[in-house]
Design a protein around this motif. Structure first.
Motif, PDB file in Angstrom:
ATOM      1  N   ALA A 276       1.363  21.118  82.460  1.00 13.77           N
ATOM      2  CA  ALA A 276       0.262  21.473  81.556  1.00 13.77           C
ATOM      3  C   ALA A 276       0.164  22.980  81.341  1.00 13.77           C
ATOM      4  N   ARG A 277       0.577  23.779  82.322  1.00 11.75           N
ATOM      5  CA  ARG A 277       0.491  25.233  82.166  1.00 11.75           C
ATOM      6  C   ARG A 277       1.427  25.717  81.051  1.00 11.75           C
ATOM      7  N   SER A 278       2.668  25.280  81.072  1.00 12.64           N
ATOM      8  CA  SER A 278       3.608  25.673  80.016  1.00 12.64           C
ATOM      9  C   SER A 278       3.152  25.142  78.668  1.00 12.64           C
ATOM     10  N   ARG A 279       2.676  23.914  78.644  1.00 16.61           N
ATOM     11  CA  ARG A 279       2.250  23.303  77.393  1.00 16.61           C
ATOM     12  C   ARG A 279       1.078  24.065  76.775  1.00 16.61           C
ATOM     13  N   ALA A 280       0.155  24.553  77.605  1.00 18.98           N
ATOM     14  CA  ALA A 280      -0.983  25.314  77.085  1.00 18.98           C
ATOM     15  C   ALA A 280      -0.525  26.616  76.437  1.00 18.98           C
ATOM     16  N   VAL A 281       0.438  27.285  77.080  1.00 21.23           N
ATOM     17  CA  VAL A 281       0.978  28.528  76.518  1.00 21.23           C
ATOM     18  C   VAL A 281       1.662  28.261  75.187  1.00 21.23           C
ATOM     19  N   VAL A 282       2.519  27.250  75.149  1.00 18.55           N
ATOM     20  CA  VAL A 282       3.271  26.946  73.929  1.00 18.55           C
ATOM     21  C   VAL A 282       2.339  26.532  72.799  1.00 18.55           C
ATOM     22  N   ASP A 283       1.324  25.745  73.114  1.00 19.96           N
ATOM     23  CA  ASP A 283       0.387  25.299  72.078  1.00 19.96           C
ATOM     24  C   ASP A 283      -0.351  26.482  71.454  1.00 19.96           C
ATOM     25  N   GLN A 284      -0.807  27.441  72.274  1.00 23.40           N
ATOM     26  CA  GLN A 284      -1.506  28.609  71.717  1.00 23.40           C
ATOM     27  C   GLN A 284      -0.563  29.476  70.909  1.00 23.40           C
ATOM     28  N   MET A 285       0.673  29.631  71.391  1.00 24.10           N
ATOM     29  CA  MET A 285       1.664  30.394  70.631  1.00 24.10           C
ATOM     30  C   MET A 285       1.881  29.764  69.260  1.00 24.10           C
ATOM     31  N   LYS A 286       1.991  28.447  69.218  1.00 22.30           N
ATOM     32  CA  LYS A 286       2.199  27.742  67.951  1.00 22.30           C
ATOM     33  C   LYS A 286       1.051  28.020  66.985  1.00 22.30           C
ATOM     34  N   ARG A 287      -0.168  27.993  67.481  1.00 23.48           N
ATOM     35  CA  ARG A 287      -1.323  28.274  66.624  1.00 23.48           C
ATOM     36  C   ARG A 287      -1.270  29.716  66.088  1.00 23.48           C
ATOM     37  N   ASP A 288      -0.898  30.640  66.943  1.00 18.49           N
ATOM     38  CA  ASP A 288      -0.830  32.044  66.535  1.00 18.49           C
ATOM     39  C   ASP A 288       0.255  32.260  65.480  1.00 18.49           C
ATOM     40  N   GLU A 289       1.415  31.611  65.667  1.00 22.43           N
ATOM     41  CA  GLU A 289       2.508  31.789  64.705  1.00 22.43           C
ATOM     42  C   GLU A 289       2.101  31.271  63.325  1.00 22.43           C
ATOM     43  N   ALA A 290       1.391  30.153  63.305  1.00 25.20           N
ATOM     44  CA  ALA A 290       0.922  29.611  62.023  1.00 25.20           C
ATOM     45  C   ALA A 290      -0.009  30.605  61.336  1.00 25.20           C
ATOM     46  N   ARG A 291      -0.874  31.233  62.122  1.00 22.16           N
ATOM     47  CA  ARG A 291      -1.801  32.219  61.556  1.00 22.16           C
ATOM     48  C   ARG A 291      -1.055  33.436  61.028  1.00 22.16           C
ATOM     49  N   HIS A 292      -0.020  33.887  61.752  1.00 26.42           N
ATOM     50  CA  HIS A 292       0.766  35.030  61.275  1.00 26.42           C
ATOM     51  C   HIS A 292       1.439  34.724  59.940  1.00 26.42           C
ATOM     52  N   ALA A 293       1.968  33.505  59.800  1.00 27.85           N
ATOM     53  CA  ALA A 293       2.610  33.120  58.540  1.00 27.85           C
ATOM     54  C   ALA A 293       1.588  33.105  57.401  1.00 27.85           C
ATOM     55  N   GLU A 294       0.414  32.576  57.665  1.00 24.92           N
ATOM     56  CA  GLU A 294      -0.630  32.526  56.635  1.00 24.92           C
ATOM     57  C   GLU A 294      -1.049  33.929  56.202  1.00 24.92           C
ATOM     58  N   ARG A 295      -1.141  34.849  57.147  1.00 24.58           N
ATOM     59  CA  ARG A 295      -1.524  36.225  56.807  1.00 24.58           C
ATOM     60  C   ARG A 295      -0.445  36.896  55.968  1.00 24.58           C
ATOM     61  N   ALA A 296       0.821  36.641  56.288  1.00 23.05           N
ATOM     62  CA  ALA A 296       1.908  37.233  55.506  1.00 23.05           C
ATOM     63  C   ALA A 296       1.922  36.663  54.095  1.00 23.05           C
ATOM     64  N   GLU A 297       1.650  35.377  53.965  1.00 26.27           N
ATOM     65  CA  GLU A 297       1.581  34.777  52.630  1.00 26.27           C
ATOM     66  C   GLU A 297       0.444  35.395  51.824  1.00 26.27           C
ATOM     67  N   ALA A 298      -0.692  35.585  52.469  1.00 26.43           N
ATOM     68  CA  ALA A 298      -1.849  36.172  51.785  1.00 26.43           C
ATOM     69  C   ALA A 298      -1.588  37.620  51.383  1.00 26.43           C
ATOM     70  N   ALA A 299      -0.702  38.305  52.106  1.00 27.96           N
ATOM     71  CA  ALA A 299      -0.388  39.703  51.801  1.00 27.96           C
ATOM     72  C   ALA A 299       0.610  39.851  50.659  1.00 27.96           C
ATOM     73  N   GLY A 300       1.110  38.725  50.123  1.00 22.34           N
ATOM     74  CA  GLY A 300       1.990  38.798  48.960  1.00 22.34           C
ATOM     75  C   GLY A 300       3.443  38.468  49.221  1.00 22.34           C
ATOM     76  N   ALA A 301       3.721  37.651  50.218  1.00 21.93           N
ATOM     77  CA  ALA A 301       5.109  37.306  50.543  1.00 21.93           C
ATOM     78  C   ALA A 301       5.784  36.573  49.398  1.00 21.93           C
ATOM     79  N   ALA A 302       7.049  36.902  49.188  1.00 17.76           N
ATOM     80  CA  ALA A 302       7.864  36.210  48.192  1.00 17.76           C
ATOM     81  C   ALA A 302       8.783  35.218  48.905  1.00 17.76           C
ATOM     82  N   PRO A 303       9.041  34.047  48.310  1.00 19.46           N
ATOM     83  CA  PRO A 303       9.952  33.076  48.936  1.00 19.46           C
ATOM     84  C   PRO A 303      11.355  33.663  49.082  1.00 19.46           C
ATOM     85  N   LEU A 304      12.033  33.302  50.167  1.00 20.51           N
ATOM     86  CA  LEU A 304      13.396  33.786  50.378  1.00 20.51           C
ATOM     87  C   LEU A 304      14.383  32.946  49.582  1.00 20.51           C
ATOM     88  N   PRO A 305      15.487  33.545  49.118  1.00 21.22           N
ATOM     89  CA  PRO A 305      16.539  32.777  48.442  1.00 21.22           C
ATOM     90  C   PRO A 305      17.055  31.674  49.359  1.00 21.22           C
TER      91      PRO A 305
END
Length: 213
Positions: A163-192
């Motif tokens: 459960a300790r590793s799973r808790a770390v990975v789950d929070q990391m996953k949530r943070d990564e999703a938020r980082h992607a959303e912020r980059a999209e909001a900042a004007g990211a263009a799709p990659l080729p």
């Protein structure tokens, strides 16, 4: 890395961040580990080895995330984008610290190839940044989406009792999703189309090697 820093100052800051990322498995985290209040499980030896292999992959992923952001920030055309990238890198430091701590708890270590992973990721980040700011942000989005997917896979692959590793990975996953959303909001263009496929192939090589080394 603000506007008041000279090029030399920025290089020195980047060097300091590089050294701390590569050679300091558990940097200071701004947030407590999600595993802090969870008791350690009594894992079988093979389960501990497997959990450590997965967490070593995640640690390498955070080393690479630091390098990608710093590389992109080094060639960013605007101070706003540079600030965005370095803020994201700072947030990823929490993940680096949590993964490093979990590896220690599992009686394991970070990847022996961290200097290589960092150098390669920094080069890729700088190359992406040179293409243009919107595509640089698009690279952030694609990176974070791919990391989010592999963290989801790790939640399925980790020992059920860890459960300790799973808790770390789950929070990391949530943070990564938020980082992607912020980059999209900042004007990211799709990659080729070829670039995401190449990124997935490179990530698969990293995961295969880092699981053991």
């Amino acid at each position: 890395m603000g506007a008041d820093l000279s090029v030399t100052d920025r290089l020195l800051v980047a060097l300091e961040r590089t050294l701390s990322t590569v050679f300091e498995p558990e940097p200071a985290a701004a947030r407590p580990s999600p595993a802090a209040a969870i008791p350690e499980a009594d894992l079988e030896p093979h389960e501990r080895r497997h959990a450590a292999g997965l967490m070593r992959i995640n640690h390498v992923g955070e080393v690479c995330a630091q390098a990608l952001y710093v590389g992109q920030a080094a060639v960013a055309r605007t101070e706003a984008l540079r600030h965005h990238l370095m803020e994201a890198a700072s947030e990823e430091t929490d993940h680096l610290a949590w993964c490093g701590a979990r590896l220690r708890e599992l009686d394991s270590r970070p990847s022996l190839l961290n200097p290589l992973w960092y150098g390669g990721a920094w080069t890729i980040g700088a190359a992406a940044g040179l293409i243009g700011d919107r595509l640089s942000l698009g690279f952030v989005v694609e990176t974070e989406r791919q990391v989010e997917a592999h963290l989801e896979a790790h939640l399925d692959a980790l020992p059920a009792a860890d459960a300790r590793s799973r808790a770390v990975v789950d929070q990391m996953k949530r943070d990564e999703a938020r980082h992607a959303e912020r980059a999209e909001a900042a004007g990211a263009a799709p990659l080729p189309p070829p670039i995401p496929l190449l990124m997935r192939a490179a990530a698969q090589v990293m995961r295969t090697v880092a699981y053991r080394l």
